[in-house]
Design a protein around this motif. Structure first.
Motif, PDB file in Angstrom:
ATOM      1  N   GLN A   1      -4.566  26.137   6.590  1.00 60.37           N
ATOM      2  CA  GLN A   1      -5.646  25.669   7.459  1.00 60.37           C
ATOM      3  C   GLN A   1      -6.866  25.124   6.714  1.00 60.37           C
ATOM      4  OE1 GLN A   1      -5.479  25.239  10.705  1.00 60.37           O
ATOM      5  NE2 GLN A   1      -3.393  26.048  10.784  1.00 60.37           N
ATOM      6  N   PRO A   2      -7.360  25.779   5.654  1.00 57.32           N
ATOM      7  CA  PRO A   2      -8.590  25.290   4.995  1.00 57.32           C
ATOM      8  C   PRO A   2      -8.439  23.870   4.466  1.00 57.32           C
ATOM      9  CG  PRO A   2      -8.029  27.498   4.242  1.00 57.32           C
ATOM     10  CD  PRO A   2      -6.846  27.009   5.031  1.00 57.32           C
ATOM     11  N   ALA A   3      -9.542  23.127   4.480  1.00 53.90           N
ATOM     12  CA  ALA A   3      -9.543  21.746   3.976  1.00 53.90           C
ATOM     13  C   ALA A   3     -10.040  21.713   2.539  1.00 53.90           C
ATOM     14  CB  ALA A   3     -10.420  20.860   4.854  1.00 53.90           C
ATOM     15  N   ALA A   4      -9.309  21.007   1.678  1.00 55.29           N
ATOM     16  CA  ALA A   4      -9.684  20.877   0.273  1.00 55.29           C
ATOM     17  C   ALA A   4     -10.290  19.505   0.027  1.00 55.29           C
ATOM     18  CB  ALA A   4      -8.452  21.063  -0.616  1.00 55.29           C
ATOM     19  N   PRO A   5     -11.149  19.367  -0.988  1.00 61.11           N
ATOM     20  CA  PRO A   5     -11.667  18.043  -1.339  1.00 61.11           C
ATOM     21  C   PRO A   5     -10.542  17.133  -1.812  1.00 61.11           C
ATOM     22  CG  PRO A   5     -12.239  19.673  -3.017  1.00 61.11           C
ATOM     23  CD  PRO A   5     -11.671  20.431  -1.858  1.00 61.11           C
ATOM     24  N   ARG A   6     -10.684  15.841  -1.532  1.00 57.32           N
ATOM     25  CA  ARG A   6      -9.629  14.886  -1.881  1.00 57.32           C
ATOM     26  C   ARG A   6      -9.928  14.207  -3.204  1.00 57.32           C
ATOM     27  NH1 ARG A   6      -6.392  12.885   2.273  1.00 57.32           N
ATOM     28  NH2 ARG A   6      -6.490  10.780   1.439  1.00 57.32           N
ATOM     29  N   LEU A   7      -8.870  13.758  -3.856  1.00 51.99           N
ATOM     30  CA  LEU A   7      -9.018  12.970  -5.075  1.00 51.99           C
ATOM     31  C   LEU A   7      -9.597  11.604  -4.726  1.00 51.99           C
ATOM     32  CD1 LEU A   7      -5.618  13.826  -6.778  1.00 51.99           C
ATOM     33  CD2 LEU A   7      -7.875  14.483  -7.616  1.00 51.99           C
ATOM     34  N   PRO A   8     -10.378  11.016  -5.626  1.00 53.17           N
ATOM     35  CA  PRO A   8     -11.019   9.730  -5.313  1.00 53.17           C
ATOM     36  C   PRO A   8     -10.055   8.554  -5.426  1.00 53.17           C
ATOM     37  CG  PRO A   8     -11.576  10.413  -7.550  1.00 53.17           C
ATOM     38  CD  PRO A   8     -10.789  11.550  -6.938  1.00 53.17           C
ATOM     39  N   ALA A   9     -10.378   7.495  -4.717  1.00 51.10           N
ATOM     40  CA  ALA A   9      -9.626   6.240  -4.790  1.00 51.10           C
ATOM     41  C   ALA A   9     -10.596   5.106  -5.081  1.00 51.10           C
ATOM     42  CB  ALA A   9      -8.884   5.975  -3.484  1.00 51.10           C
ATOM     43  N   ILE A  10     -10.103   4.076  -5.752  1.00 50.18           N
ATOM     44  CA  ILE A  10     -10.925   2.916  -6.090  1.00 50.18           C
ATOM     45  C   ILE A  10     -10.666   1.829  -5.051  1.00 50.18           C
ATOM     46  CG2 ILE A  10     -11.448   1.174  -7.839  1.00 50.18           C
ATOM     47  CD1 ILE A  10     -10.385   3.144  -9.930  1.00 50.18           C
ATOM     48  N   PRO A  11     -11.709   1.350  -4.343  1.00 45.13           N
ATOM     49  CA  PRO A  11     -11.512   0.357  -3.272  1.00 45.13           C
ATOM     50  C   PRO A  11     -11.392  -1.067  -3.816  1.00 45.13           C
ATOM     51  CG  PRO A  11     -13.814   0.992  -3.368  1.00 45.13           C
ATOM     52  CD  PRO A  11     -13.109   1.799  -4.428  1.00 45.13           C
TER      53      PRO A  11
ATOM     54  N   GLY B   1       0.816  -1.206   0.000  1.00 40.08           N
ATOM     55  CA  GLY B   1       0.000   0.000   0.000  1.00 40.08           C
ATOM     56  C   GLY B   1       0.847   1.252   0.000  1.00 40.08           C
ATOM     57  N   GLY B   2       1.916   1.235   0.790  1.00 36.52           N
ATOM     58  CA  GLY B   2       2.801   2.391   0.835  1.00 36.52           C
ATOM     59  C   GLY B   2       3.510   2.629  -0.480  1.00 36.52           C
ATOM     60  N   ALA B   3       3.926   1.537  -1.143  1.00 40.80           N
ATOM     61  CA  ALA B   3       4.611   1.675  -2.429  1.00 40.80           C
ATOM     62  C   ALA B   3       3.708   2.332  -3.455  1.00 40.80           C
ATOM     63  CB  ALA B   3       5.073   0.311  -2.932  1.00 40.80           C
ATOM     64  N   ILE B   4       2.437   1.944  -3.461  1.00 42.89           N
ATOM     65  CA  ILE B   4       1.487   2.528  -4.404  1.00 42.89           C
ATOM     66  C   ILE B   4       1.279   4.006  -4.113  1.00 42.89           C
ATOM     67  CG2 ILE B   4      -0.927   2.510  -5.152  1.00 42.89           C
ATOM     68  CD1 ILE B   4      -0.878  -0.542  -4.707  1.00 42.89           C
ATOM     69  N   ARG B   5       1.115   4.333  -2.824  1.00 42.54           N
ATOM     70  CA  ARG B   5       0.866   5.729  -2.465  1.00 42.54           C
ATOM     71  C   ARG B   5       2.109   6.592  -2.664  1.00 42.54           C
ATOM     72  NH1 ARG B   5      -1.970   3.072   1.717  1.00 42.54           N
ATOM     73  NH2 ARG B   5      -0.159   3.228   3.092  1.00 42.54           N
TER      74      ARG B   5
ATOM     75  N   ASN C   1      -5.536   5.177  -5.723  1.00 41.14           N
ATOM     76  CA  ASN C   1      -5.939   6.448  -6.296  1.00 41.14           C
ATOM     77  C   ASN C   1      -5.957   6.379  -7.821  1.00 41.14           C
ATOM     78  OD1 ASN C   1      -4.967   9.392  -7.344  1.00 41.14           O
ATOM     79  ND2 ASN C   1      -6.292   9.556  -5.547  1.00 41.14           N
ATOM     80  N   VAL C   2      -6.852   7.145  -8.402  1.00 40.39           N
ATOM     81  CA  VAL C   2      -7.008   7.144  -9.859  1.00 40.39           C
ATOM     82  C   VAL C   2      -5.723   7.604 -10.549  1.00 40.39           C
ATOM     83  CG1 VAL C   2      -8.304   8.148 -11.769  1.00 40.39           C
ATOM     84  CG2 VAL C   2      -9.501   7.496  -9.672  1.00 40.39           C
ATOM     85  N   LEU C   3      -4.999   8.529  -9.937  1.00 39.41           N
ATOM     86  CA  LEU C   3      -3.781   9.040 -10.573  1.00 39.41           C
ATOM     87  C   LEU C   3      -2.702   7.968 -10.680  1.00 39.41           C
ATOM     88  CD1 LEU C   3      -3.338  12.680  -9.189  1.00 39.41           C
ATOM     89  CD2 LEU C   3      -4.116  11.939 -11.451  1.00 39.41           C
ATOM     90  N   PHE C   4      -2.685   7.013  -9.757  1.00 36.83           N
ATOM     91  CA  PHE C   4      -1.713   5.919  -9.860  1.00 36.83           C
ATOM     92  C   PHE C   4      -1.977   5.098 -11.120  1.00 36.83           C
ATOM     93  CE2 PHE C   4      -0.650   1.431  -9.017  1.00 36.83           C
ATOM     94  CZ  PHE C   4       0.716   1.552  -8.859  1.00 36.83           C
ATOM     95  N   LEU C   5      -3.244   4.778 -11.353  1.00 34.33           N
ATOM     96  CA  LEU C   5      -3.609   4.026 -12.559  1.00 34.33           C
ATOM     97  C   LEU C   5      -3.321   4.854 -13.807  1.00 34.33           C
ATOM     98  CD1 LEU C   5      -7.008   2.549 -11.299  1.00 34.33           C
ATOM     99  CD2 LEU C   5      -4.758   1.469 -11.272  1.00 34.33           C
ATOM    100  N   ALA C   6      -3.577   6.166 -13.732  1.00 36.92           N
ATOM    101  CA  ALA C   6      -3.277   7.038 -14.874  1.00 36.92           C
ATOM    102  C   ALA C   6      -1.782   7.080 -15.142  1.00 36.92           C
ATOM    103  CB  ALA C   6      -3.814   8.442 -14.607  1.00 36.92           C
TER     104      ALA C   6
END
Length: 308
Positions: free
Chosen positions: A120-130, A17-21, A147-152
């Motif tokens: 400080q402000p929170a931004a929306p996160r990119l989606p991940a495929i479970p 999991g860490g390698a992918i992230r 995460n979708v960007l890993f597949l991309a």
């Protein structure tokens, strides 16, 4: 099956999991640098592009409420940095390594200046495929949440490898990178080709920054990057300017970077922090092992300043 039934398998699962992230930013930055260097130019400013892209993506995502809009903004910012680098380097007797270092510092400073209001402000996160939804174990679910960007990034590496070998655009980039004189004889303008290649490389690097701020770790702060942009240059040399090699090397670096957290999650309480230095040690070991004063770098573009 319970969490305790995994036993020692928790370490390779955490590393997977860490390698992918961890590898995803390396994939995009190294592919961007591979395109730039294949055209005969080296860009050491990608660390600044990565950090500024992370800030731009996070700021735009906060303001618009869309993570993907943030990614597009990062790409535009990265392309702008790439164009600036290529334009400066197009002047006679300008050293592209020195320009890259200057733009790295410029990009980091600019990101810190404009990014202050967005810590400080929170931004929306990119989606991940479970992909691990079939299991009820948190370790498996976490390792296979991709995460979708890993597949991309994987698709992009394959596409670039194919393009360099089989398309006219890939041939043009390779010819310009190997010999500017041969490119001019073919009616090509090396300056224009390098301008486009460096801009595309900067856009890819900025996507890696967007991943850092919008997914993992998923926040904006001034210590977001740990030198991924600079390490990607060494990674490209190790991969011998091959996009598929860049993908494999990025996964290797990602696994090395995940070793410390994996040991910590397995219950190792002493010494695990030493393994956080594994990517940097690996970088040094690879560069030493693949260097030789008696032979040229295999696959290196002839116009690169490091080959002259």
């Amino acid at each position: 099956m319970t969490m305790s039934d995994i036993g020692l398998w928790s370490v390779p699962l955490a590393m997977l999991g860490g390698a992918i992230r961890v590898s995803t930013p390396f994939i995009f930055v190294s592919l961007g640098e591979a395109i730039t260097e294949r055209s005969g130019r080296i860009n050491l400013g990608l660390e600044g592009t990565l950090v500024f892209g992370a800030m731009a993506a996070y700021a735009v995502a906060v303001e618009t409420g869309s993570a993907w809009t943030g990614v597009v903004a990062a790409m535009l910012a990265g392309a702008g940095f790439g164009l600036l680098h290529a334009w400066i380097c197009s002047f006679p007797k300008v050293n592209d390594i020195a320009v890259g270092i200057a733009l790295m510092l410029f990009g980091i400073g600019l990101a810190f200046f404009f990014g202050k209001p967005y810590i400080q402000p929170a931004a929306p996160r990119l989606p991940a495929i479970p992909f691990g939804a079939w299991s009820d174990l948190p370790q498996i679910q976490a390792a296979l949440s991709i995460n979708v960007l890993f597949l991309a990034g994987i698709a992009l590496a394959v596409a670039l490898w194919w393009c360099f070998k089989n398309t006219r655009a890939g041939l043009i980039v390779r010819v310009v990178g190997d010999s500017a004189e041969a490119a001019r004889a073919m009616g090509l303008n090396p300056t224009t080709v390098r301008l486009i290649a460096t801009a595309v490389g900067g856009a890819f690097a900025a996507v890696g920054g967007a991943y850092l701020s919008l997914y993992y770790p998923g926040s904006w702060n001034e210590r977001l990057s740990s030198g991924q942009g600079l390490m990607a240059v060494a990674l490209v040399i190790f991969a011998r300017w091959n996009p598929l090699g860049c993908l494999a090397a990025a996964l290797l670096f990602g696994a090395a970077g995940a070793l410390g957290p994996a040991l910590q999650s397995a219950g190792v309480t002493q010494g695990y922090y030493l393994f956080y230095a594994a990517p940097y040690v690996l970088t040094l070991a690879i560069m030493i092992a693949t260097s030789s004063p008696g032979r040229a770098l295999a696959g290196a573009p002839g116009e690169l300043s490091i080959t002259r």
